[in-house]
Write a protein that holds these residues in place. Sequence first.
Motif, PDB file in Angstrom:
ATOM      1  N   ALA A  73      15.501  42.912  38.793  1.00  0.00           N
ATOM      2  CA  ALA A  73      16.297  42.489  39.952  1.00  0.00           C
ATOM      3  C   ALA A  73      15.411  41.994  41.088  1.00  0.00           C
ATOM      4  CB  ALA A  73      17.167  43.645  40.426  1.00  0.00           C
ATOM      5  N   PRO A  76      14.015  37.782  40.135  1.00  0.00           N
ATOM      6  CA  PRO A  76      15.145  37.172  39.407  1.00  0.00           C
ATOM      7  C   PRO A  76      14.745  36.159  38.345  1.00  0.00           C
ATOM      8  CG  PRO A  76      15.588  37.251  41.759  1.00  0.00           C
ATOM      9  CD  PRO A  76      14.153  37.643  41.591  1.00  0.00           C
ATOM     10  N   ARG A  92      20.890  36.839  40.677  1.00  0.00           N
ATOM     11  CA  ARG A  92      20.801  36.838  42.143  1.00  0.00           C
ATOM     12  C   ARG A  92      22.110  37.319  42.768  1.00  0.00           C
ATOM     13  NH1 ARG A  92      16.312  34.573  44.227  1.00  0.00           N
ATOM     14  NH2 ARG A  92      15.033  33.267  42.841  1.00  0.00           N
ATOM     15  N   GLN A  95      22.151  41.055  42.400  1.00  0.00           N
ATOM     16  CA  GLN A  95      20.856  41.657  42.712  1.00  0.00           C
ATOM     17  C   GLN A  95      20.990  42.981  43.458  1.00  0.00           C
ATOM     18  OE1 GLN A  95      18.255  39.344  45.307  1.00  0.00           O
ATOM     19  NE2 GLN A  95      16.490  39.941  44.069  1.00  0.00           N
TER      20      GLN A  95
END
Length: 218
Positions: A73, A76, A92, A95
């Motif tokens: 995370a 990305p 994203r 995230q």
Amino acid sequence: MNDVLNERDEAKGKTLKFIVQLVIGAGMGALGMMATLRLVRARIEIFDHIDHLLALGVGLVLGLMGLFVALGAAMPKAGAKLLNVEDEAELRYQQRDLLWSAIGMILLASMPVILALSGVAGFLSAQTALIGLGLAVGALTLLSILAKIRSDELDKAATMETGAYSFYASFLIFGGWAALAHLGLVAPFTMLGFFAGTLSIWLAMLFIMLGKRGMLST
């Protein structure tokens, strides 16, 4: 014809991605377990207690899962190739939720590890272990409340189903074991064994539920 070829290429790509995830996860798990066992080898008596090893093992698995998700995370572009997401844009978008989940997984992993390193292992005192557990439970409770607010109906249903599966499996396994122990047919399980065992069952039911809902494939 082109559609069929595209579908085959997409399927091959997903298979390759899954294999890469599996290899990386297995490698990280093996290295982590080797490092952990080398660390506790100084207190060799811990190897005589299967409940401590089970707690260390499940804690290590949860911790590596959390770390894997957190790194994916946080990066990305690379994470989209390793984590179970469609593409970088989806990663994203998710995230923040993924980072929260990773933190929660790491906090959950710390609990069996703290317990395994206390008691007979002697690495942590009872007071230190209790403080660590209290902090982990408090942080997990806060994260759970925040996650419940942000979760949709699908997430809530998946959580409830995992909890239900875990309860029935735990009752069947530990209830049956307790009955056999009461009859003198097997040795009784320890409290740490019960804690680590129920956590292991929950983790297994989580993967079963995800596979059942098709959430292990993008």
